[in-house]
Design a protein around this motif. Structure first.
Motif, PDB file in Angstrom:
ATOM      1  N   ARG A 148      -8.638  10.935 -15.407  1.00 24.46           N
ATOM      2  CA  ARG A 148      -9.550  10.046 -16.154  1.00 24.46           C
ATOM      3  C   ARG A 148      -9.997   8.865 -15.285  1.00 24.46           C
ATOM      4  N   LEU A 149      -9.096   8.397 -14.432  1.00 25.26           N
ATOM      5  CA  LEU A 149      -9.438   7.278 -13.544  1.00 25.26           C
ATOM      6  C   LEU A 149     -10.314   7.719 -12.361  1.00 25.26           C
ATOM      7  N   GLY A 150     -10.429   9.028 -12.175  1.00 23.78           N
ATOM      8  CA  GLY A 150     -11.256   9.526 -11.073  1.00 23.78           C
ATOM      9  C   GLY A 150     -10.529   9.617  -9.746  1.00 23.78           C
ATOM     10  N   LEU A 151      -9.188   9.559  -9.788  1.00 21.20           N
ATOM     11  CA  LEU A 151      -8.415   9.691  -8.544  1.00 21.20           C
ATOM     12  C   LEU A 151      -8.218  11.162  -8.208  1.00 21.20           C
ATOM     13  N   PRO A 152      -8.335  11.542  -6.939  1.00 22.15           N
ATOM     14  CA  PRO A 152      -8.050  12.935  -6.577  1.00 22.15           C
ATOM     15  C   PRO A 152      -6.576  13.267  -6.796  1.00 22.15           C
ATOM     16  N   LEU A 153      -6.347  14.445  -7.379  1.00 23.14           N
ATOM     17  CA  LEU A 153      -4.991  14.853  -7.748  1.00 23.14           C
ATOM     18  C   LEU A 153      -4.595  16.123  -7.005  1.00 23.14           C
ATOM     19  N   THR A 154      -3.439  16.069  -6.342  1.00 25.04           N
ATOM     20  CA  THR A 154      -2.793  17.262  -5.791  1.00 25.04           C
ATOM     21  C   THR A 154      -1.522  17.506  -6.578  1.00 25.04           C
ATOM     22  N   VAL A 155      -1.286  18.764  -6.943  1.00 23.28           N
ATOM     23  CA  VAL A 155      -0.029  19.124  -7.605  1.00 23.28           C
ATOM     24  C   VAL A 155       0.851  19.816  -6.576  1.00 23.28           C
ATOM     25  N   ASN A 156       2.127  19.454  -6.586  1.00 27.19           N
ATOM     26  CA  ASN A 156       3.086  20.068  -5.667  1.00 27.19           C
ATOM     27  C   ASN A 156       4.181  20.759  -6.479  1.00 27.19           C
ATOM     28  N   ALA A 157       4.424  22.026  -6.163  1.00 34.05           N
ATOM     29  CA  ALA A 157       5.514  22.742  -6.835  1.00 34.05           C
ATOM     30  C   ALA A 157       6.433  23.336  -5.782  1.00 34.05           C
ATOM     31  N   VAL A 158       7.694  22.931  -5.803  1.00 36.78           N
ATOM     32  CA  VAL A 158       8.685  23.523  -4.905  1.00 36.78           C
ATOM     33  C   VAL A 158       9.193  24.804  -5.575  1.00 36.78           C
ATOM     34  N   ILE A 159       9.139  25.894  -4.836  1.00 33.96           N
ATOM     35  CA  ILE A 159       9.405  27.226  -5.406  1.00 33.96           C
ATOM     36  C   ILE A 159      10.787  27.731  -4.982  1.00 33.96           C
ATOM     37  N   HIS A 160      11.480  28.327  -5.921  1.00 33.06           N
ATOM     38  CA  HIS A 160      12.835  28.860  -5.691  1.00 33.06           C
ATOM     39  C   HIS A 160      13.142  29.865  -6.785  1.00 33.06           C
ATOM     40  N   ARG A 161      14.362  30.344  -6.735  1.00 32.17           N
ATOM     41  CA  ARG A 161      14.796  31.381  -7.685  1.00 32.17           C
ATOM     42  C   ARG A 161      14.557  31.005  -9.160  1.00 32.17           C
ATOM     43  N   ALA A 174      -2.135  23.903 -12.733  1.00 34.24           N
ATOM     44  CA  ALA A 174      -2.867  23.003 -11.821  1.00 34.24           C
ATOM     45  C   ALA A 174      -4.356  23.006 -12.152  1.00 34.24           C
ATOM     46  N   VAL A 175      -4.890  24.173 -12.491  1.00 34.42           N
ATOM     47  CA  VAL A 175      -6.312  24.243 -12.887  1.00 34.42           C
ATOM     48  C   VAL A 175      -6.526  23.447 -14.167  1.00 34.42           C
ATOM     49  N   ALA A 176      -5.622  23.628 -15.140  1.00 34.83           N
ATOM     50  CA  ALA A 176      -5.752  22.910 -16.419  1.00 34.83           C
ATOM     51  C   ALA A 176      -5.638  21.400 -16.210  1.00 34.83           C
ATOM     52  N   MET A 177      -4.851  20.994 -15.240  1.00 35.63           N
ATOM     53  CA  MET A 177      -4.699  19.552 -14.949  1.00 35.63           C
ATOM     54  C   MET A 177      -5.911  18.989 -14.202  1.00 35.63           C
ATOM     55  N   GLN A 178      -6.812  19.880 -13.776  1.00 34.11           N
ATOM     56  CA  GLN A 178      -7.993  19.507 -12.977  1.00 34.11           C
ATOM     57  C   GLN A 178      -7.601  18.958 -11.602  1.00 34.11           C
ATOM     58  N   ALA A 179      -6.516  19.501 -11.075  1.00 33.83           N
ATOM     59  CA  ALA A 179      -6.137  19.137  -9.702  1.00 33.83           C
ATOM     60  C   ALA A 179      -7.154  19.746  -8.743  1.00 33.83           C
ATOM     61  N   LYS A 180      -7.341  19.068  -7.618  1.00 35.43           N
ATOM     62  CA  LYS A 180      -8.234  19.599  -6.580  1.00 35.43           C
ATOM     63  C   LYS A 180      -7.463  20.503  -5.617  1.00 35.43           C
ATOM     64  N   ARG A 181      -6.155  20.257  -5.555  1.00 40.37           N
ATOM     65  CA  ARG A 181      -5.326  20.949  -4.578  1.00 40.37           C
ATOM     66  C   ARG A 181      -3.962  21.244  -5.189  1.00 40.37           C
ATOM     67  N   LEU A 182      -3.381  22.361  -4.767  1.00 39.99           N
ATOM     68  CA  LEU A 182      -2.028  22.723  -5.218  1.00 39.99           C
ATOM     69  C   LEU A 182      -1.226  23.127  -3.991  1.00 39.99           C
ATOM     70  N   GLU A 183      -0.040  22.587  -3.886  1.00 38.30           N
ATOM     71  CA  GLU A 183       0.879  23.024  -2.828  1.00 38.30           C
ATOM     72  C   GLU A 183       1.960  23.886  -3.464  1.00 38.30           C
ATOM     73  N   GLY A 223     -13.595  27.101  -4.578  1.00 33.85           N
ATOM     74  CA  GLY A 223     -14.522  26.129  -5.153  1.00 33.85           C
ATOM     75  C   GLY A 223     -13.931  25.357  -6.320  1.00 33.85           C
ATOM     76  N   THR A 224     -12.790  25.841  -6.855  1.00 35.42           N
ATOM     77  CA  THR A 224     -12.143  25.139  -7.975  1.00 35.42           C
ATOM     78  C   THR A 224     -10.847  24.470  -7.528  1.00 35.42           C
ATOM     79  N   LEU A 225     -10.022  25.239  -6.813  1.00 35.68           N
ATOM     80  CA  LEU A 225      -8.702  24.751  -6.430  1.00 35.68           C
ATOM     81  C   LEU A 225      -8.369  25.266  -5.032  1.00 35.68           C
ATOM     82  N   VAL A 226      -7.965  24.345  -4.167  1.00 30.59           N
ATOM     83  CA  VAL A 226      -7.450  24.746  -2.847  1.00 30.59           C
ATOM     84  C   VAL A 226      -5.937  24.909  -2.984  1.00 30.59           C
ATOM     85  N   ILE A 227      -5.402  26.014  -2.499  1.00 30.14           N
ATOM     86  CA  ILE A 227      -3.950  26.229  -2.604  1.00 30.14           C
ATOM     87  C   ILE A 227      -3.343  26.293  -1.205  1.00 30.14           C
TER      88      ILE A 227
END
Ligand code: SF4
Ligand code: FES
Length: 379
Positions: A148-161, A174-183, A223-227
């Motif tokens: 809402r503030l217009g700040l770019p958002l990256t979501v980070n998820a550490v993956i494991h068992r 991450a798409v629903a959150m409108q993140a630009k990037r996902l790690e 074009g929607t999300l960089v992973i």
């Protein structure tokens, strides 16, 4: 013929671990097992001086991290100072605790970017892995406010068992959150993650499947999300260029002011770390024994020393070599050329198929208890 003289590299990033305090207790936390207490943290004016020295040294990005950096009451003041000295600021946050309350002030201070961690795709997994009831819901609210503030958002998820079966759902989140990037970052086994390795290690088949899910989503979401994908070390052929190569691209400052070439460097016995309380950052970068120990390629043993990849991965990870081989100067056992590689793979395979993995050792200051804290039940 003499070896060519290489110019001193210039760091582009500084990870400022402002505090080790954090409301979450993730069992893969990259902080050291011995966490710094609040009483030992640098003061506001110390951090401001460090940021000024970083800018003068050539650093471009500051990652305001922790622990949870918004646990510090001066976080907005520090962010404003970074903006004043020309540093790009990235807030690395759990989105819980004081994060939402302090976000407007951070925005006003000129914060450039937010990186939000998620522990799972939904409340059940997220709250269980983070060790805090209500954490996932708080993250959703925080992410909405960032956008809402217009700040770019990256979501980070550490993956494991514990969450590898949710990679597709984490991408959708991450798409629903409108993140630009996902790690999507497979766990790196240092610190708390190393202690919890047997509980966290996925099977090779699970790891391969997760990579396939990411590759398909990258195509679909162009074009929607960089992973970004951090591959699972234990099942790879070659190691990653850890931290971009030792003392080449970045530095870490701990809450109490020690300067490290990587976040896990304190796990290497005998390294001498200089502190910003006693030294200028440029002097530390150039001459601190910890930084000069493994800079470049001269320190490398065989097979690294004559390997054509030695300036691509810089011999991999010193902390991983220390943890698994007992020698920080050894070739990273994640490399298939290492004599220890087969043992590393066998270890991961055995742990990943254990039908009864051990319970998480949740991160906490001053101990390693596995049980939830009083009043903070997990889902
Ligand atoms: Fe990298 Fe050393 Fe392996 Fe070569 S031998 S790929 S330099 S870790
Ligand atoms: Fe220390 Fe890789 S984490 S060199």
């Amino acid at each position: 013929m003499n070896a060519p003289i290489r110019p001193m590299p210039i760091p582009i990033g500084l990870l400022a671990e402002l505090t080790h305090r954090c409301p979450l207790r993730c069992p893969y936390c990259s902080n050291p097992m011995a966490l710094d207490r609040r009483s030992s943290e640098l003061e506001t004016e110390d951090w401001k001086r460090v940021f000024g020295e970083a800018a003068a040294l050539g650093v471009l990005h500051v990652h305001l991290s922790g622990g949870e950096p918004t646990a510090r009451a001066d976080i907005a003041e520090l962010t404003a100072h970074c903006a004043k000295v020309g540093l790009y600021t990235n807030l690395i946050t759990s989105g819980v605790g004081q994060a939402s309350a302090r976000l407007p002030a951070l925005f006003d201070a000129g914060l450039d970017h937010v990186q939000l961690s998620v522990q799972g795709a939904g409340q059940a997994t997220g709250d269980l892995i983070g060790g805090l009831a209500g954490a996932h819901a708080a993250k959703l609210a925080f992410a909405a406010e960032v956008v809402r503030l217009g700040l770019p958002l990256t979501v980070n998820a550490v993956i494991h068992r514990g969450n590898i079966h949710e990679v597709e759902a984490i991408i959708a989140l991450a798409v629903a959150m409108q993140a630009k990037r996902l790690e999507i970052a497979h766990t790196q086994y240092y610190g708390w993650a190393y202690a919890n390795r047997a509980a966290l290690m996925p099977t090779r088949a699970e790891a391969d499947a997760s990579v396939a899910v990411v590759e398909a989503a990258r195509e679909r979401l162009k074009g929607t999300l960089v992973i970004d994908l951090v591959l699972p070390d234990y099942y790879g052929l070659y190691p990653k260029p850890c931290s971009g190569g030792w003392a080449r691209r970045s530095l870490n400052v701990t809450p109490s002011g020690k300067v490290l070439p990587c976040h896990a460097a304190e796990s290497i016995p005998g390294l001498e770390f200089w502190s910003v309380r006693e030294h200028d950052l440029a002097e530390i970068w150039r001459s601190s024994p910890a930084f000069t120990a493994f800079r470049g390629t001269d320190w490398m043993p065989e097979p690294c020393h004559s390997c054509e990849r030695r300036e691509r991965d810089w011999g991999g990870c010193r902390c991983q070599a220390m943890a698994l081989v007992g020698d920080a100067a050894a070739t990273d056992p994640a490399c298939s050329k290492s004599p220890h590689h087969a043992r590393m793979v066998a270890l991961a395979t055995a742990e990943s198929v254990d039908p009864n993995p051990p319970p998480y050792i949740y991160r906490r200051i001053g101990g390693t208890a596995a049980e939830p804290r009083q009043g903070e039940p997990v889902a």
